[in-house]
Design an enzyme around this catalytic site. Sequence first.
Site: not given
Lengths: 508, 508
Positions: B270, B278
Amino acid sequence: MKPTDDRPQKALRLKRLGIDTYQEPIVYLRRESPVCRAEGFDSQARLRVATNGQSIVATLNIVDNGLLSPGEMGLSNIAWDLLSAKHHQPATISYAKPIDSLSNVRSKIYGNELSEKDLNAIVQDITSGRYADVHLAAFITACSGYKLNLAEIIALTKAMVNAGETLSWPVNQVMDKHCVGGLPGNRTSPIIVAIVAANGLVIPKTSSRAITSPSGTADTMETLMPVALKLEKMRQVVEQEGACLAWGGAVKLSPADDILIRVERVLDIDSEGQLIASVLSKKLAAGSSHVLLDLPVGATAKVRSQEFGEDLSELLKQVGGALGLTVRTCLTDGSQPIGAGIGPALEAFDVLAVLQNHQQAPKDLTERSLSLAGQLLEMGNAAKIGQGFKLAQKTLQSGAAWKKFQAIAEAQGGLFEPPKAKYHYQFCASGYGRICHINNRLISRTAKLAGAPDAKAAGISLHCHVNDLVETNQPLLTLHAETPGELKYAQQFLDNHRDIVVIEEANV
Amino acid sequence: MKPTDDRPQKALRLKRLGIDTYQEPIVYLRRESPVCRAEGFDSQARLRVATNGQSIVATLNIVDNGLLSPGEMGLSNIAWDLLSAKHHQPATISYAKPIDSLSNVRSKIYGNELSEKDLNAIVQDITSGRYADVHLAAFITACSGYKLNLAEIIALTKAMVNAGETLSWPVNQVMDKHCVGGLPGNRTSPIIVAIVAANGLVIPKTSSRAITSPSGTADTMETLMPVALKLEKMRQVVEQEGACLAWGGAVKLSPADDILIRVERVLDIDSEGQLIASVLSKKLAAGSSHVLLDLPVGATAKVRSQEFGEDLSELLKQVGGALGLTVRTCLTDGSQPIGAGIGPALEAFDVLAVLQNHQQAPKDLTERSLSLAGQLLEMGNAAKIGQGFKLAQKTLQSGAAWKKFQAIAEAQGGLFEPPKAKYHYQFCASGYGRICHINNRLISRTAKLAGAPDAKAAGISLHCHVNDLVETNQPLLTLHAETPGELKYAQQFLDNHRDIVVIEEANV
């Protein structure tokens, strides 16, 4: 095409596709194969391939056309070798289990200290091939930038030792020597081993082949004597001569190191913690008790600054000490190649010239070998502090070192004459003046283009050093190649990279 | 075999080997080919392949046997596509230039802050395919663990937008909606778009296909209407209906994101900074001005804790704000699937049931869609604060949303009837009691084994929710498959993973 076969997990027949994917095992499946479709395997999935009681984890590449017949599963060379597979042997495939130790890598990314247990789990998974290259890259990155503390480096080193084979010798004091990071032509090991063993110390030297360089010590030694010794033979040679000069690849010492190194190389990231674990785990696994480390410092060497070299030295000693290994380091000049020859046989001729006290033996190679051998003699109490260099010099000049070298060669299977190349090209100075720089990396690259290390006789003879005064058209180096094609490629590369040797021209 | 050809850089003829290496381009060369030997290329070297004015960087795999004829160079599918290659087109090969921006990645590893220029250089190199997977993994790792500060996340987002195409719309307010991280069946977008557009807001929705899930919004929409719209067509649909439901793949929005995502997925790391870049880069590139983000929180969802969800929300708003994007987030329950259907067509039937106000429409899907649509209506000033849900509900219940959805479908090329699967299997409760857990990941995996998303009709109908009381042998879910083989595989997987639905048994 849709799967209609209702028997799941039907075995597929193995096929060696002959694709060299370096060390990452790849399995190739037909896109329309029932097992591939039904299991929902995507390209890049990590799969467990099992055959004949053995299994490996491999990355999936999906094949669309006729490379595989229905019912076949393809393997890359390394996957084939790891499974010791046979043509059309049946094998099954399934998802690889999740890699639990990746949670330790994640923990490191979040800045936590890793325990011995955490690092052990990581190294075990790496050694058993469960990490894909991207996982290795994440681990290396997470440990870089001084993110491993002393305790972690010690734990990592131990874990790497424990994950492979270890050697032991029936003596208390086992000497060893290693050069950290490449310097073309710096082939001191065979000379040092001969000198040290001639003085009664035990030094069972295992060396590696070239990874990125034009020659590893094992490549050079192979032109002089058999080096692929089985463990039993190695023991016998060491018992008889107190030393060996063997290729370490036959014995699996710290295999995690070999796996990490190839990714570190691609990333070109300096991780001091892993560098230390890499060097010391190999030495500990080889059963050494006293190690001298040569750290060439230079802009185009692995150790790029004196400061980094000093930090590294300190850590190497501390980690070694914690694991019962006496470490001494030596920061040496890494600004230019050592010796005249670069390439397996050409370096062997240098080694022979030094050992045989030839007039034209490269002085820098002799000096550096004597200096390092002297320190090892002192470390091993064969010479008093401050007297090592003199003893080394005496051992060399008296012919005792050459005699010991011949005896080692004899015990390993006999001394060879290194091969000579058929094709040559002289690269000459385009002006006159003082040489101010020789580019180690371009030298290595050119020697490799000429065919080294696979072509044993190929490489470079260097005729100059930094600070030499040269005339226009004076030969700076000679290319050696076994084929005209290779000669031409190296020659063209040289012509496009004349800055391989930089001459500060005098006023015209 | 030795190279005897003295013409260097001779062109080789391209051959498509039909190997799917996912997104990493691979070039295959014969080990004994003159160019391979003479250039000293090793397996895993990064090479530049040039043909017809185009070039790519690819990783080398060396081939030992008959896959390639002399004079041929093999390409993996992605390499072939990137070069738009034709069979036996001549191409040359050379070492790829060193990647300068890797020094920025190294700098980050050593804890330095990256400038906008540094991040731009990295993203440009990533987009042009110059990073190997291991470099991508190093970059992702170096940025994970909260190592990017706000300024860096903003700069990374900007760099990712700039590296691809961008859309623009001739209105001031462009609404958008996105769900971060998968939750099976959570197909709210088509419903939300219809409600929001029916109220006069502009919402040109582009969606992706499934990467790891059994269906992406684009996969589901494709069973209902044409979604592969060219930009011109998309514009025309949006101009006419104020909305579209198109596949985003035809337009290259934030291509660096697509490249990073596949490595992040394998690493399972993560990285909040990259997650933000993103999501927001895609939205900015799509020309949105107001974005509502659904963040399902759950043990088997991408956002695993409320705390991480709140941190993420705050950062998403800050980064969005800095780049002129109004962001609202919504932490939702991600503990179990939403709706009844999982798989492209099965989810489409859920969407239709909600839009058509069917009695048996899944209540959770309806509720969540209305809640999110209500928030978007408020963000876009189509409803007063606190009135959004009611307006959304009215729009749905009056049939206005269904009418708008049909109009969008008509404009995109016509509404289809989603396909139905031929083969079914009912998975029933083995005991009675209360359902305490439904495993999102196993649900997804099973639906994929049944053939989703490639087999459009395949997947799962879920007949239960957490906290439901069930009787022994009561159906918990139904498998749908297009072939008996796929049904069988999914069925066997279910039988081996009965904990997909966990029942807390009442006292016997």
